[in-house]
Every structure is written in C-alpha cells, then in structure tokens.
Design a protein around this motif. Structure first.
Motif, PDB file in Angstrom:
ATOM      1  N   GLU A  22       0.828  -1.211   0.000  1.00 59.90           N
ATOM      2  CA  GLU A  22       0.000   0.000   0.000  1.00 59.90           C
ATOM      3  C   GLU A  22       0.862   1.262   0.000  1.00 59.90           C
ATOM      4  OE1 GLU A  22      -3.633   1.972   2.646  1.00 59.90           O
ATOM      5  OE2 GLU A  22      -2.212   0.596   3.609  1.00 59.90           O
ATOM      6  N   LEU A  23       1.925   1.265   0.805  1.00 60.38           N
ATOM      7  CA  LEU A  23       2.790   2.445   0.877  1.00 60.38           C
ATOM      8  C   LEU A  23       3.507   2.694  -0.444  1.00 60.38           C
ATOM      9  CD1 LEU A  23       4.305   2.135   4.468  1.00 60.38           C
ATOM     10  CD2 LEU A  23       2.520   3.699   3.681  1.00 60.38           C
ATOM     11  N   LEU A  24       3.957   1.645  -1.097  1.00 55.31           N
ATOM     12  CA  LEU A  24       4.602   1.818  -2.401  1.00 55.31           C
ATOM     13  C   LEU A  24       3.615   2.313  -3.453  1.00 55.31           C
ATOM     14  CD1 LEU A  24       6.991  -1.267  -2.527  1.00 55.31           C
ATOM     15  CD2 LEU A  24       7.670   1.139  -2.591  1.00 55.31           C
ATOM     16  N   GLU A  25       2.366   1.894  -3.346  1.00 57.17           N
ATOM     17  CA  GLU A  25       1.335   2.372  -4.276  1.00 57.17           C
ATOM     18  C   GLU A  25       1.000   3.835  -4.005  1.00 57.17           C
ATOM     19  OE1 GLU A  25      -1.844  -0.359  -3.623  1.00 57.17           O
ATOM     20  OE2 GLU A  25      -1.034  -1.893  -4.991  1.00 57.17           O
ATOM     21  N   CYS A  26       1.079   4.248  -2.753  1.00 57.57           N
ATOM     22  CA  CYS A  26       0.745   5.633  -2.389  1.00 57.57           C
ATOM     23  C   CYS A  26       1.895   6.597  -2.654  1.00 57.57           C
ATOM     24  CB  CYS A  26       0.358   5.709  -0.910  1.00 57.57           C
ATOM     25  SG  CYS A  26      -1.240   4.998  -0.509  1.00 57.57           S
ATOM     26  N   PHE A  27       3.123   6.131  -2.457  1.00 64.54           N
ATOM     27  CA  PHE A  27       4.292   7.002  -2.588  1.00 64.54           C
ATOM     28  C   PHE A  27       5.163   6.490  -3.733  1.00 64.54           C
ATOM     29  CE2 PHE A  27       2.865   7.486   1.781  1.00 64.54           C
ATOM     30  CZ  PHE A  27       2.828   8.874   1.914  1.00 64.54           C
ATOM     31  N   LYS A  40       8.804   1.535  18.928  1.00 64.50           N
ATOM     32  CA  LYS A  40       7.802   2.548  18.583  1.00 64.50           C
ATOM     33  C   LYS A  40       7.431   2.517  17.107  1.00 64.50           C
ATOM     34  CE  LYS A  40       8.993   5.625  22.388  1.00 64.50           C
ATOM     35  NZ  LYS A  40       9.460   6.966  22.836  1.00 64.50           N
ATOM     36  N   LYS A  41       8.150   1.705  16.349  1.00 66.55           N
ATOM     37  CA  LYS A  41       7.870   1.490  14.924  1.00 66.55           C
ATOM     38  C   LYS A  41       7.929   2.787  14.117  1.00 66.55           C
ATOM     39  CE  LYS A  41       5.186  -2.698  15.726  1.00 66.55           C
ATOM     40  NZ  LYS A  41       3.926  -3.438  15.507  1.00 66.55           N
ATOM     41  N   LEU A 209      -3.506   7.403   6.581  1.00 66.77           N
ATOM     42  CA  LEU A 209      -2.130   6.950   6.812  1.00 66.77           C
ATOM     43  C   LEU A 209      -1.507   7.666   8.015  1.00 66.77           C
ATOM     44  CD1 LEU A 209      -0.836   6.837   3.109  1.00 66.77           C
ATOM     45  CD2 LEU A 209      -1.451   4.878   4.537  1.00 66.77           C
ATOM     46  N   PHE A 210      -1.837   8.934   8.169  1.00 66.14           N
ATOM     47  CA  PHE A 210      -1.329   9.720   9.297  1.00 66.14           C
ATOM     48  C   PHE A 210      -1.848   9.143  10.615  1.00 66.14           C
ATOM     49  CE2 PHE A 210      -1.632  13.644  12.023  1.00 66.14           C
ATOM     50  CZ  PHE A 210      -0.276  13.893  12.122  1.00 66.14           C
ATOM     51  N   GLU A 211      -3.142   8.862  10.678  1.00 68.85           N
ATOM     52  CA  GLU A 211      -3.745   8.266  11.883  1.00 68.85           C
ATOM     53  C   GLU A 211      -3.123   6.916  12.209  1.00 68.85           C
ATOM     54  OE1 GLU A 211      -7.895   7.643  12.247  1.00 68.85           O
ATOM     55  OE2 GLU A 211      -8.396   9.769  12.337  1.00 68.85           O
ATOM     56  N   LYS A 212      -2.809   6.154  11.177  1.00 70.65           N
ATOM     57  CA  LYS A 212      -2.261   4.806  11.372  1.00 70.65           C
ATOM     58  C   LYS A 212      -0.742   4.809  11.571  1.00 70.65           C
ATOM     59  CE  LYS A 212      -5.842   2.448   8.664  1.00 70.65           C
ATOM     60  NZ  LYS A 212      -6.133   1.755   7.374  1.00 70.65           N
ATOM     61  N   ASP A 213      -0.142   6.002  11.680  1.00 69.22           N
ATOM     62  CA  ASP A 213       1.309   6.132  11.894  1.00 69.22           C
ATOM     63  C   ASP A 213       2.121   5.497  10.775  1.00 69.22           C
ATOM     64  OD1 ASP A 213       0.899   7.449  14.342  1.00 69.22           O
ATOM     65  OD2 ASP A 213       0.755   5.545  15.418  1.00 69.22           O
ATOM     66  N   LEU A 214       1.683   5.734   9.520  1.00 75.60           N
ATOM     67  CA  LEU A 214       2.352   5.133   8.372  1.00 75.60           C
ATOM     68  C   LEU A 214       3.028   6.156   7.456  1.00 75.60           C
ATOM     69  CD1 LEU A 214      -0.178   2.298   7.447  1.00 75.60           C
ATOM     70  CD2 LEU A 214       2.084   2.044   8.487  1.00 75.60           C
ATOM     71  N   SER A 218       6.728   9.155  11.381  1.00 76.34           N
ATOM     72  CA  SER A 218       5.694   8.817  12.354  1.00 76.34           C
ATOM     73  C   SER A 218       6.181   7.664  13.221  1.00 76.34           C
ATOM     74  CB  SER A 218       4.410   8.420  11.611  1.00 76.34           C
ATOM     75  OG  SER A 218       3.866   9.540  10.951  1.00 76.34           O
ATOM     76  N   PRO A 219       5.579   7.492  14.428  1.00 79.36           N
ATOM     77  CA  PRO A 219       4.327   8.039  14.918  1.00 79.36           C
ATOM     78  C   PRO A 219       4.445   9.509  15.350  1.00 79.36           C
ATOM     79  CG  PRO A 219       4.888   5.984  16.059  1.00 79.36           C
ATOM     80  CD  PRO A 219       6.095   6.432  15.317  1.00 79.36           C
ATOM     81  N   TYR A 220       3.474  10.302  14.925  1.00 74.93           N
ATOM     82  CA  TYR A 220       3.430  11.724  15.271  1.00 74.93           C
ATOM     83  C   TYR A 220       3.433  11.922  16.790  1.00 74.93           C
ATOM     84  CZ  TYR A 220       1.262  16.250  16.269  1.00 74.93           C
ATOM     85  OH  TYR A 220       0.973  17.485  16.786  1.00 74.93           O
ATOM     86  N   TRP A 221       2.533  11.222  17.503  1.00 73.91           N
ATOM     87  CA  TRP A 221       2.408  11.454  18.942  1.00 73.91           C
ATOM     88  C   TRP A 221       3.676  11.067  19.687  1.00 73.91           C
ATOM     89  CZ3 TRP A 221      -0.956  14.569  20.995  1.00 73.91           C
ATOM     90  CH2 TRP A 221      -2.169  14.813  20.327  1.00 73.91           C
ATOM     91  N   GLU A 222       4.305   9.973  19.298  1.00 70.05           N
ATOM     92  CA  GLU A 222       5.539   9.567  19.968  1.00 70.05           C
ATOM     93  C   GLU A 222       6.643  10.596  19.744  1.00 70.05           C
ATOM     94  OE1 GLU A 222       6.027   7.240  22.142  1.00 70.05           O
ATOM     95  OE2 GLU A 222       3.955   6.554  21.971  1.00 70.05           O
TER      96      GLU A 222
END
Length: 343
Positions: A22-27, A40-41, A209-214, A218-222
């Motif tokens: 999915e990430l390769l298809e998006c970017f 924290k991935k 993708l932002f919500e899913k930390d992808l 990211s992760p934004y909050w961390e």
C-alpha cells in the motif's frame, strides 16, 4: 585514537505485506520501500537502514545548534530564525548563502533513494553539473557536517531517540511542535510537491495513513512526546509553533536567551518583521540552485505555504469530526498542553 562506535540499539525491519504494498502504491517516489524502527515502529525510507548506525554515532560539537521537528512544523522558519539569532543578525550573509548551506538537513540523503536519483540523472541527460548536485544530495550529514565550520547549524526530523545519544547533553537543541491538523495538511501538499515522495491519493487517504502512523517520521504522537519529555533539559528548548506565530517577539527573546544572545527591542522588532510569513515567503533564500528536472511537481503548491493556524480546507466536516475524536483520545494519554487552535 578512534572513538568508540555504539551499536545501533533498535531493530530495523522492512515494512512488507499488504501495508508495504500500500505504501509503495501511495508514494511513487519511494522505489524500494519503507522500514519500521524499534518498538515505537518509526516509519522511515528503506535508505535509512543503510545509514542508521552512522547517524547514531555522529559526533556533536558543544557549539552546535540543532532544530528538531516532526515535518511541517515550521522548521524552515525556525532555521532562519535560529541562524540569524546565533549569527548576530547577519542579514547580509543570510541573503547571499542559501539556507540549505547555512543550516543543512542531517538525514536529507535518505529521502533521495538511489533508484529515484538515477531516474533524475537520466531525465537531466546525465549532465555533469546535475550529477555533482545529485552527489551532494546523496551525501549523508554524518559525512558532510564534520567539514562545516563552527558554530554548525543542523536540521533533523528524527526524534530524540534516533539522534546521537549524547547530542542533547552536548549542544543546544530547539524542538518545535505543531498541532496535527496543520501538520497533516501541510505534509500532504509537501508529499505532493516533491517527487521523491510523489503521493498518489486524496487528503482523506493521507489522513488515514497519518492516523495509522504510516507516514515517514511517524508516529506523530511519539515524536511530540519524546520532545515534550526533554523540555526541562537545560540544552533543550521546546516550543509550540502556535505560540511563535501569535507572539514572535517574546519567543525571539526566549530563543536569544537560550543561545546566550541579547538584542534590543528594535532589533527584535526588525527580525520579527523579516520573519513575518508573507515577507519570509518572498525573501528567504532556501537554495540558489536551479531545480533539477524530475524533482518537483509543477502543479503542487509552493514549499512555503500558508503558515497559519487552522482553516484547512482539506478537512470535510465528516473528516474533521473523526480527526477531532482521534486527537482528543491521543491527547488524553499525555500531559502535553497544546495552545488553542482551530481545525
């Protein structure tokens, strides 16, 4: 005597399966894929895995000044502010030397993967000047920064846990945090603008993708939490973009004191006016180099966009409601106190 090399402390794993696909298809700009780093991935381009240990073992100097942010948090604005405050308001040199040279991006090379840049070289006919520019873009900060004169000014989007472990104990670090709604909207356009990312999709998909930390870094909050946890360290200054925008003169005084500088009210007023977003957009000298073919999407907005708080048209009412719920749930898990803002 050779300095001791620390082993990189985190596991780095390729992001495979359906998520990796999915990430390769998006970017489309990322030709190889992405990795996740540590418990924290942290999501980073594959190229990061080739340099992680050397980034981690970079030797900071006592008079370094670093800016650290999650992307699109007012980083470029803060770079110019910090450089001028730390260089006695030398506007003349700032006008002559591009910001990218005065205040380079530490891990810039990992954004420009080898396969992508090979394509750029081909689009530009393998011109020798183009190849030299590509070589510069592909040179890691841990190689180029040791040749910089002190005091060095260095930008990173890496979180505190991924930078050299003695960085914050050694030199000054300014961390800028910005609310996630403005960050996501700005990052979306940034990822559309730069073909090294070349995001394919609408904003709703991007927010997902932002919500899913992808998204990368990211992760934004961390990221924000790691900065917030360091806020009382004497070498670490934690600032909110919203506070800077609402009262820049007061924050210039805070930053000046942090860097052991002192300026008159007139000097601070002049600097505030210089940094006012509409003036900054017109006057900042980010790079003198002509843009190489294949680097920029000509239909996307400029690198420096609105610089405002809220009012992002990308959010539909439905998406705004979903995003606010996500925001409140995540904020409740922290003691972070964001300044007031509107979506």
């Amino acid at each position: 005597m050779n300095k001791e090399v620390e082993m990189f402390p985190y596991e780095i794993k390729p992001i495979g399966g359906n998520v990796g696909k999915e990430l390769l298809e998006c970017f489309h700009g990322e030709k190889v894929g992405f990795v996740e780093v540590g418990p924290k991935k942290w999501v980073l381009p594959f190229e990061y895995s080739l340099h992680a240990e050397n980034y981690y073992n970079f030797e900071p100097r006592k008079d370094d000044v670093w800016v650290m942010t999650y992307p699109r948090s007012g980083t470029t604005w803060m770079q110019e502010l910090l450089w001028l405050v730390n260089n006695d308001l030398d506007y003349e040199t700032a006008a002559k030397i591009p910001l990218i040279e005065r205040f380079p991006f530490f891990e810039f090379n990992m954004i420009f993967g080898e396969k992508f840049m090979n394509g750029v070289a081909e689009l530009n006919g393998h011109d020798p000047e183009v190849l030299e520019e590509i070589k510069i873009l592909r040179t890691p900060g841990y190689i180029s920064a040791p040749n910089m004169k002190s005091p060095r000014h260095i930008k990173t989007h890496l979180p505190p846990s991924l930078v050299p472990p003695k960085l914050i104990d050694t030199c000054k670090v300014v961390y800028v945090a910005r609310n996630p709604f403005d960050v996501a909207a700005s990052f979306y356009h940034h990822n559309k603008l730069f073909l090294a990312h070349d995001f394919q999709g609408d904003f709703e998909k991007y927010w997902d993708l932002f919500e899913k930390d992808l998204l990368i870094y990211s992760p934004y909050w961390e990221h924000i939490k790691e900065g917030w946890e360091k806020r009382n360290h004497p070498n670490f200054l934690f600032l909110f973009y919203e506070d800077l925008l609402r009262d820049l003169p007061s924050n210039i005084k805070i930053i000046s004191e942090f860097l052991n500088k002192s300026y008159s009210n007139d000097e601070i007023e002049k600097l505030s006016n210089y940094l006012y977003i509409d003036n900054f957009r017109k006057n900042v000298n980010i790079t003198n180099d002509p843009i190489l073919k294949g680097m920029i999407n000509p239909d996307a907005p400029n690198f420096i966009r609105r610089g405002k708080i809220g009012g992002n048209e990308e959010f539909t009412e439905e998406l705004k409601a979903r995003a606010m719920q996500w925001y409140r749930e995540n904020l409740a898990k922290t003691d972070i106190e964001f300044p007031e803002f509107e979506v």
